[in-house]
Structures are given as structure tokens and as C-alpha cells.
Scaffold this motif. Sequence first.
Motif, PDB file in Angstrom:
ATOM      1  N   PRO A  26     -31.222 -18.763  26.440  1.00 39.94           N
ATOM      2  CA  PRO A  26     -30.197 -19.453  25.651  1.00 39.94           C
ATOM      3  C   PRO A  26     -29.497 -18.505  24.685  1.00 39.94           C
ATOM      4  O   PRO A  26     -30.142 -17.679  24.040  1.00 39.94           O
ATOM      5  CB  PRO A  26     -30.994 -20.520  24.896  1.00 39.94           C
ATOM      6  CG  PRO A  26     -32.393 -20.008  24.843  1.00 39.94           C
ATOM      7  CD  PRO A  26     -32.587 -19.225  26.107  1.00 39.94           C
ATOM      8  N   THR A  27     -28.178 -18.592  24.612  1.00 39.01           N
ATOM      9  CA  THR A  27     -27.421 -17.851  23.617  1.00 39.01           C
ATOM     10  C   THR A  27     -27.312 -18.694  22.353  1.00 39.01           C
ATOM     11  O   THR A  27     -27.970 -19.726  22.227  1.00 39.01           O
ATOM     12  CB  THR A  27     -26.040 -17.465  24.164  1.00 39.01           C
ATOM     13  OG1 THR A  27     -25.368 -18.649  24.616  1.00 39.01           O
ATOM     14  CG2 THR A  27     -26.175 -16.521  25.338  1.00 39.01           C
ATOM     15  N   GLU A  28     -26.472 -18.302  21.424  1.00 37.23           N
ATOM     16  CA  GLU A  28     -26.514 -18.849  20.062  1.00 37.23           C
ATOM     17  C   GLU A  28     -26.489 -20.369  19.993  1.00 37.23           C
ATOM     18  O   GLU A  28     -27.250 -20.987  19.251  1.00 37.23           O
ATOM     19  CB  GLU A  28     -25.350 -18.287  19.232  1.00 37.23           C
ATOM     20  CG  GLU A  28     -25.374 -18.760  17.785  1.00 37.23           C
ATOM     21  CD  GLU A  28     -24.233 -18.166  16.968  1.00 37.23           C
ATOM     22  OE1 GLU A  28     -24.209 -18.401  15.754  1.00 37.23           O
ATOM     23  OE2 GLU A  28     -23.364 -17.498  17.563  1.00 37.23           O
ATOM     24  N   ASP A  30     -26.978 -22.605  22.517  1.00 36.97           N
ATOM     25  CA  ASP A  30     -27.549 -23.227  23.711  1.00 36.97           C
ATOM     26  C   ASP A  30     -28.971 -23.728  23.492  1.00 36.97           C
ATOM     27  O   ASP A  30     -29.686 -23.260  22.599  1.00 36.97           O
ATOM     28  CB  ASP A  30     -27.587 -22.224  24.865  1.00 36.97           C
ATOM     29  CG  ASP A  30     -26.220 -21.769  25.302  1.00 36.97           C
ATOM     30  OD1 ASP A  30     -25.258 -22.528  25.101  1.00 36.97           O
ATOM     31  OD2 ASP A  30     -26.112 -20.653  25.836  1.00 36.97           O
ATOM     32  N   GLY A  69     -31.129 -21.524  20.955  1.00 35.80           N
ATOM     33  CA  GLY A  69     -30.413 -20.385  20.407  1.00 35.80           C
ATOM     34  C   GLY A  69     -30.486 -20.368  18.896  1.00 35.80           C
ATOM     35  O   GLY A  69     -30.806 -21.379  18.251  1.00 35.80           O
ATOM     36  N   ASP A  70     -30.145 -19.221  18.310  1.00 35.35           N
ATOM     37  CA  ASP A  70     -30.272 -19.054  16.866  1.00 35.35           C
ATOM     38  C   ASP A  70     -29.374 -19.997  16.073  1.00 35.35           C
ATOM     39  O   ASP A  70     -29.685 -20.327  14.925  1.00 35.35           O
ATOM     40  CB  ASP A  70     -29.950 -17.598  16.472  1.00 35.35           C
ATOM     41  CG  ASP A  70     -30.981 -16.617  17.000  1.00 35.35           C
ATOM     42  OD1 ASP A  70     -32.112 -17.056  17.291  1.00 35.35           O
ATOM     43  OD2 ASP A  70     -30.652 -15.422  17.121  1.00 35.35           O
ATOM     44  N   ARG A  98     -29.580 -23.830  31.219  1.00 39.13           N
ATOM     45  CA  ARG A  98     -29.070 -23.464  29.892  1.00 39.13           C
ATOM     46  C   ARG A  98     -27.835 -24.306  29.607  1.00 39.13           C
ATOM     47  O   ARG A  98     -26.881 -24.306  30.391  1.00 39.13           O
ATOM     48  CB  ARG A  98     -28.726 -21.972  29.866  1.00 39.13           C
ATOM     49  CG  ARG A  98     -28.209 -21.464  28.531  1.00 39.13           C
ATOM     50  CD  ARG A  98     -28.015 -19.949  28.590  1.00 39.13           C
ATOM     51  NE  ARG A  98     -27.015 -19.562  29.580  1.00 39.13           N
ATOM     52  CZ  ARG A  98     -25.719 -19.423  29.317  1.00 39.13           C
ATOM     53  NH1 ARG A  98     -25.254 -19.657  28.094  1.00 39.13           N
ATOM     54  NH2 ARG A  98     -24.879 -19.039  30.270  1.00 39.13           N
TER      55      ARG A  98
END
Length: 359
Positions: A26-28, A30, A69-70, A98
Amino acid sequence: MKAIRLTGRPEIDDAFEWAERDIPTPTEHDVLVKVEAISINPVDTKIRKAGSMQDIIGWDAVGIVEATGDGVTGFTRGDRVYYAGDIQRPGCYAEYQRVDARLVAKAPVNLEIEEIAALPLTTLTAWEGLFDRLPLTPHPPSSIYQDESDDDPSSKATSTPSIHNEPKTLLVINGAGGVGSMVTQLAKQLTSLKVITTASRSLSRLWSEELGADLVVNHYHLVEELNTAGIKEVDYIFCCHDIADHWENMVQLIRPFGSIVAIAETEKEVNINDLQQKAASFAWEFMFSRAIYNEHPEHQGAILSRVAQWMDSGDLVSTLSEVIGRFSVESVQEAHRRLEKGTVVGKLVLPMTPTHGTL
């Protein structure tokens, strides 16, 4: 992870095969979801036949959050969530997916996973068509009090006052299909509209009646049956079928200054000028537009959160019609085959399983 991919061949028996893929990270914004069950939609069959930029399709799922994500708030590992997702990303025919967290909501807690998987895409399409495209305002069911707070995106986007005095009449064309089933429920539970649906078979008529339709008519004799019931015009039309097949009837039946919303494209010609004399409006609903254009995707998460409450309270019910088998190439093929016959009521669902040879 295991996934079922498109081969690039459009015929059902040759269209799918097992594939191995890396579990996505996962990105930010997600969440990574371990998929528990999926539902198959007509859009899946259309994309299979037309070809896709993605070789893993599918846009209806329920599952457990594995990672975030962050930049994600509101979800933690272990949450059960449901969503339709983004047509530009790999779909849910896979063990893991995702997803942009803004499109996701915590799932109803009182439903089985198969019942939940049947909901997201059709619920979002029905809600947006009714309350974002038509001049209608949703009112919570009487069993629930919900604060329409200013920070609720769903409230903001759907609370435009109607320019008409209710009660009015809504005609739902293809009322027993997946979207039509949710349109019927949402309109009956959240508005004071009289809801008329079309269905031609005894099974689909009964299905539509059980979901709350006030009147069910045969689409092959639509105008005649409505006239027999004393109905010459309707205020709103929600068309869940090829618009060209119903265009003349819709033009005839829509009242002056009425509104039509449609979800199914056509390859035939229709003349939009036919609506000019009545000053009637026509709008498209395409559920994936918010994600494609990044137009307040959080609105969809808010809709699903609200609907989850009403599912848990029993004001709305799942439109699951059949679990057709565990997730496998054969079950996916069977779902596509049935959908292309055009006789499915409600939704077809496939739960996942960790057993080798099926998943």
C-alpha cells in the motif's frame, strides 16, 4: 499471491487462467486487503470482451485490512471492509488487493461475507444515480437517527433540495438486476417516491416485489401496463438497461421537466432532442468516475459507511441471490456465462478459500 487473470481472449471458456503475483504494497492513501469474497458484475463481462489495461479485473469485494499506508486514518489491521474500488487499478480477482482507502468503508457487522460482497458497486451506483444525478434528497429510515453533520461528505454531496414536491413516481427499468435491486430499496427506504419496476419473468417480478416495489410491470408492454394502472407519466426514470431499447418509452413516459438517469451505454443511436419539448433532463451515472478523475472519492466511502448502518439495522437487505462456488477459474467463467444470458436477479458471489487447487 494467487490471482485469476485475463488471457486476452474474449470467449468465456478461454478468457481466464490462474496466475502468481506479488502481494502489492500500500502507498500513502491505500489499504491492503486480504479478499474474503467477491461479486461479479456486468461491467466485468464488458471489460473482458473489450480488453482491459488491467489483466486482473473485478470491482466488488469484502475483506480484512492487512496493512495501511502512512496517510490512512480510520482503518487498522484486522478491520473488515467493503468497496468497489478503481477501474484503473488491478481488481479483486485475487487473494490481496490494494485500494484507495477513501473508496472503502467498514463492512456491516450483521451480514455474512457473501451478503456483503454483493453490495458495494451496485449500492454506489444506485445511490449516486438517485441522489447525485436526480434532484432527490435521502432521508434516513425512521429506525435510525443520523446527524447530518457538515463534515460528512455524503451529506454534503446529496442534500441538494428537490425542486419537486414529493411524493412523486420513479420508474426503474430492469428492477430485478443488481443495480435495480438497490435502487428499489434506497428509493423506498430513503424517499417517499412511489417505485415502479420492470420485470418480465415470475421470479424477477417476485424478487422486485419483495424488495419493496409498489408496482411491477412487464417491460415488453411497459406503456400499456402503466396506462392500465392509471399512470400516463412518471417523474423520474432510472434506466439500468441499454437506453436505446427503451428510449421511445422513456421519452413518452417522462413528465415535462422530469429527469432520467442511465447507467448502461448503447451502440445504437438515440436522439437527445426528443427530450427538448418536455424540457426533461438526462444524466449518466458511472460509478468509477470519482476515482478516475479524483473527484471527492471520499464520497463513496461515506456512502458505504452510511449504508452499512442501515444494513445492520435491517432497513436495507443484501441483494445476494446465489453463491455459485468458491473462487476459481470455473466459477468465474460460470458467473460471466450467467450474466451474459441476462436473466440473473440480484448478485452472484464467490467466496475465497485457501485450499490449493481452488485458490
